[in-house]
Design a protein around this motif. Structure first.
Motif, PDB file in Angstrom:
ATOM      1  N   ALA A  74     -24.678   0.043  -1.631  1.00 33.26           N
ATOM      2  CA  ALA A  74     -25.060   1.287  -0.966  1.00 33.26           C
ATOM      3  C   ALA A  74     -26.569   1.510  -1.046  1.00 33.26           C
ATOM      4  CB  ALA A  74     -24.314   2.468  -1.591  1.00 33.26           C
ATOM      5  N   HIS A  75     -27.161   1.198  -2.191  1.00 32.22           N
ATOM      6  CA  HIS A  75     -28.608   1.325  -2.331  1.00 32.22           C
ATOM      7  C   HIS A  75     -29.319   0.407  -1.334  1.00 32.22           C
ATOM      8  CE1 HIS A  75     -26.846   2.437  -6.217  1.00 32.22           C
ATOM      9  NE2 HIS A  75     -27.870   3.251  -6.380  1.00 32.22           N
ATOM     10  N   ALA A  76     -28.827  -0.821  -1.237  1.00 31.99           N
ATOM     11  CA  ALA A  76     -29.445  -1.781  -0.322  1.00 31.99           C
ATOM     12  C   ALA A  76     -29.348  -1.301   1.123  1.00 31.99           C
ATOM     13  CB  ALA A  76     -28.777  -3.150  -0.483  1.00 31.99           C
ATOM     14  N   ARG A  81     -32.294   1.101   5.827  1.00 31.64           N
ATOM     15  CA  ARG A  81     -32.409   2.105   6.883  1.00 31.64           C
ATOM     16  C   ARG A  81     -33.671   2.949   6.719  1.00 31.64           C
ATOM     17  NH1 ARG A  81     -27.985   6.811   8.577  1.00 31.64           N
ATOM     18  NH2 ARG A  81     -29.234   7.670  10.277  1.00 31.64           N
ATOM     19  N   LEU A  82     -33.979   3.312   5.488  1.00 28.35           N
ATOM     20  CA  LEU A  82     -35.117   4.188   5.237  1.00 28.35           C
ATOM     21  C   LEU A  82     -36.460   3.456   5.341  1.00 28.35           C
ATOM     22  CD1 LEU A  82     -33.673   6.174   2.210  1.00 28.35           C
ATOM     23  CD2 LEU A  82     -34.138   7.085   4.491  1.00 28.35           C
ATOM     24  N   GLY A  87     -38.884  -7.159   6.793  1.00 29.87           N
ATOM     25  CA  GLY A  87     -38.656  -8.601   6.844  1.00 29.87           C
ATOM     26  C   GLY A  87     -37.788  -9.114   5.717  1.00 29.87           C
ATOM     27  N   VAL A  88     -37.368  -8.223   4.808  1.00 29.31           N
ATOM     28  CA  VAL A  88     -36.567  -8.613   3.644  1.00 29.31           C
ATOM     29  C   VAL A  88     -35.134  -8.113   3.829  1.00 29.31           C
ATOM     30  CG1 VAL A  88     -36.320  -8.499   1.140  1.00 29.31           C
ATOM     31  CG2 VAL A  88     -38.606  -8.403   2.169  1.00 29.31           C
ATOM     32  N   GLU A  89     -34.170  -9.015   3.737  1.00 28.47           N
ATOM     33  CA  GLU A  89     -32.762  -8.623   3.766  1.00 28.47           C
ATOM     34  C   GLU A  89     -32.322  -8.273   2.343  1.00 28.47           C
ATOM     35  OE1 GLU A  89     -30.014 -10.750   6.473  1.00 28.47           O
ATOM     36  OE2 GLU A  89     -31.637 -12.215   6.647  1.00 28.47           O
ATOM     37  N   LEU A  90     -31.659  -7.128   2.200  1.00 29.91           N
ATOM     38  CA  LEU A  90     -31.243  -6.632   0.895  1.00 29.91           C
ATOM     39  C   LEU A  90     -29.740  -6.786   0.708  1.00 29.91           C
ATOM     40  CD1 LEU A  90     -33.295  -3.313   0.664  1.00 29.91           C
ATOM     41  CD2 LEU A  90     -33.869  -5.561  -0.280  1.00 29.91           C
ATOM     42  N   PHE A  91     -29.358  -7.228  -0.480  1.00 30.16           N
ATOM     43  CA  PHE A  91     -27.940  -7.423  -0.799  1.00 30.16           C
ATOM     44  C   PHE A  91     -27.695  -7.008  -2.243  1.00 30.16           C
ATOM     45  CE2 PHE A  91     -29.166 -10.823   2.209  1.00 30.16           C
ATOM     46  CZ  PHE A  91     -28.314 -10.532   3.256  1.00 30.16           C
ATOM     47  N   ASP A 109     -12.180  -5.957  -4.197  1.00 28.65           N
ATOM     48  CA  ASP A 109     -11.801  -5.719  -2.803  1.00 28.65           C
ATOM     49  C   ASP A 109     -12.703  -4.651  -2.186  1.00 28.65           C
ATOM     50  OD1 ASP A 109     -10.220  -5.882  -0.448  1.00 28.65           O
ATOM     51  OD2 ASP A 109      -8.993  -4.193  -1.120  1.00 28.65           O
ATOM     52  N   HIS A 110     -12.920  -3.562  -2.914  1.00 30.15           N
ATOM     53  CA  HIS A 110     -13.775  -2.491  -2.413  1.00 30.15           C
ATOM     54  C   HIS A 110     -15.214  -2.977  -2.248  1.00 30.15           C
ATOM     55  CE1 HIS A 110     -16.421   1.120  -3.088  1.00 30.15           C
ATOM     56  NE2 HIS A 110     -15.718   1.503  -2.046  1.00 30.15           N
ATOM     57  N   ALA A 111     -15.728  -3.705  -3.251  1.00 28.14           N
ATOM     58  CA  ALA A 111     -17.106  -4.195  -3.191  1.00 28.14           C
ATOM     59  C   ALA A 111     -17.314  -5.118  -1.997  1.00 28.14           C
ATOM     60  CB  ALA A 111     -17.463  -4.906  -4.491  1.00 28.14           C
ATOM     61  N   LEU A 112     -16.351  -5.983  -1.749  1.00 27.87           N
ATOM     62  CA  LEU A 112     -16.475  -6.906  -0.625  1.00 27.87           C
ATOM     63  C   LEU A 112     -16.492  -6.156   0.706  1.00 27.87           C
ATOM     64  CD1 LEU A 112     -14.087  -9.734  -1.861  1.00 27.87           C
ATOM     65  CD2 LEU A 112     -16.588  -9.812  -1.768  1.00 27.87           C
ATOM     66  N   ARG A 113     -15.738  -5.084   0.801  1.00 31.49           N
ATOM     67  CA  ARG A 113     -15.720  -4.303   2.043  1.00 31.49           C
ATOM     68  C   ARG A 113     -17.012  -3.507   2.239  1.00 31.49           C
ATOM     69  NH1 ARG A 113     -10.575  -4.714   4.099  1.00 31.49           N
ATOM     70  NH2 ARG A 113      -9.073  -5.577   2.608  1.00 31.49           N
ATOM     71  N   LEU A 114     -17.767  -3.349   1.149  1.00 29.42           N
ATOM     72  CA  LEU A 114     -19.088  -2.726   1.249  1.00 29.42           C
ATOM     73  C   LEU A 114     -20.191  -3.764   1.459  1.00 29.42           C
ATOM     74  CD1 LEU A 114     -19.086   0.076  -1.495  1.00 29.42           C
ATOM     75  CD2 LEU A 114     -19.034   0.369   0.988  1.00 29.42           C
ATOM     76  N   GLY A 115     -19.808  -5.039   1.523  1.00 35.01           N
ATOM     77  CA  GLY A 115     -20.785  -6.074   1.809  1.00 35.01           C
ATOM     78  C   GLY A 115     -21.293  -6.848   0.614  1.00 35.01           C
ATOM     79  N   ALA A 116     -20.590  -6.807  -0.514  1.00 37.55           N
ATOM     80  CA  ALA A 116     -21.015  -7.569  -1.688  1.00 37.55           C
ATOM     81  C   ALA A 116     -21.158  -9.051  -1.345  1.00 37.55           C
ATOM     82  CB  ALA A 116     -20.012  -7.405  -2.826  1.00 37.55           C
TER      83      ALA A 116
END
Length: 314
Positions: A74-76, A81-82, A87-91, A109-116
């Motif tokens: 969520a922070h990433a 967005r902000l 040029g840096v992708e955040l994960f 499962d939840h983390a993966l659905r948030l893009g982990a």
């Protein structure tokens, strides 16, 4: 209780660079899979925004935030967005410590659905880590305030076989095609873990700091690499700072054990008494140049291999 503040003191001087232009050029496109910025329960020298901006200035390609207690996706997402157009992708990913319920398929499962992008097996709550708190792990960073004692975790059941919840986590990782990291499990557990992971279709596997706490011998590293596992060596252990345990020649020997194609270098930085993550990269690249490591090898170690693990576009 107020949130833990970020500390910005106790940072070593920036590395002295004799070839700053070459170092800067080689850092373009770098990928850090292991950045310990904050906010965090452990004192950190920079926050997630600082880490992003440092990477943007150096023209890194990607950055992965790691916290032992919470997933940072969520922070990433909010930072991207902000602060667009860096040029840096955040994960980020999830570490399966007590705060996440241990080796908890629902949390994964939840983390993966948030893009982990990474699932770390238990780190500071691993039984292996807890057993070594007065030994190899005695210098491991402590939380700013005393927290509940860890409930020791293992990926095995009472019979010494992989537990059912571990197998379900492996299936989730395989389906999502993300990275499985061994965390601080003992190497004996990691051999079983990665063998089963491969059998279940996990394609991206990583041993974190194999020479620290994990207990890997040279042969363990060779055997795991032959299985398809990457060795993740931590820059913070090989540049000046509180975590230093060797130098560039020591690191080069470890790389040569398994070959350039099975190694990624990540910072594991953000802790007090050590360089900021990007400065750690600057220091190790300068040190590699000093021992005449080919530039193409340096690029694979700090950029290409990690980018492939994140499945970044070519």
């Amino acid at each position: 209780m107020k949130p833990q503040k970020i500390f910005y003191d106790d940072v070593p001087p920036k590395p002295a660079l004799t070839r700053p232009d070459d170092v800067a050029r080689l850092l373009v496109g770098a990928v850090d899979l292991h950045c310990h910025s904050g906010p965090a329960a452990m004192p950190r020298i920079l926050d997630h925004f600082d880490a992003l901006m440092d990477c943007a200035e150096a023209k890194f390609r990607a950055l992965v935030y790691k916290d032992h207690f919470y997933p940072g996706m969520a922070h990433a997402a909010m930072l991207e967005r902000l602060v667009p157009d860096t040029g840096v992708e955040l994960f980020s990913g999830i570490a399966l410590n007590n705060a996440s319920g241990g080796i908890n398929p629902h949390a994964v499962d939840h983390a993966l659905r948030l893009g982990a992008k990474i699932v770390w097996m238990p780190t500071l709550a691993a039984k292996n880590h807890v057993d070594q708190t007065s030994g190899a792990a005695k210098d491991f960073p402590k939380t700013a305030e005393k927290m509940l004692d860890a409930i020791p975790l293992t990926c095995l059941d009472a019979n010494g076989r992989l537990a059912d919840e571990t197998k379900l986590v492996l299936d989730l990782i395989a389906e999502a095609d993300v990275i499985l990291a061994g965390g601080h499990l003992h190497v004996s557990e990691q051999h079983l873990l990665f063998a089963e992971a491969k059998a279940r279709g996990v394609k991206k596997m990583l041993v974190n700091h194999p020479t620290y706490v994990i207990g890997c011998s040279d042969q363990d590293m060779r055997d795991l690499a032959a299985l398809g596992v990457f060795m993740e060596h931590e820059i913070g252990m090989f540049v000046p700072g509180r975590a230093q345990k060797g130098d560039a020649r020591d690191l080069r020997r470890l790389i040569d054990l398994v070959g350039i194609g099975r190694v990624v270098l990540c910072s594991d930085l953000g802790l007090r008494g050590s360089p900021r993550p990007v400065d750690g990269y600057r220091a190790i690249v300068q040190a590699f140049l000093d021992i005449d490591m080919p530039e193409a090898d340096i690029t694979r170690l700090i950029s290409t291999n990690a980018a492939a693990l994140l499945t970044l576009a070519a």
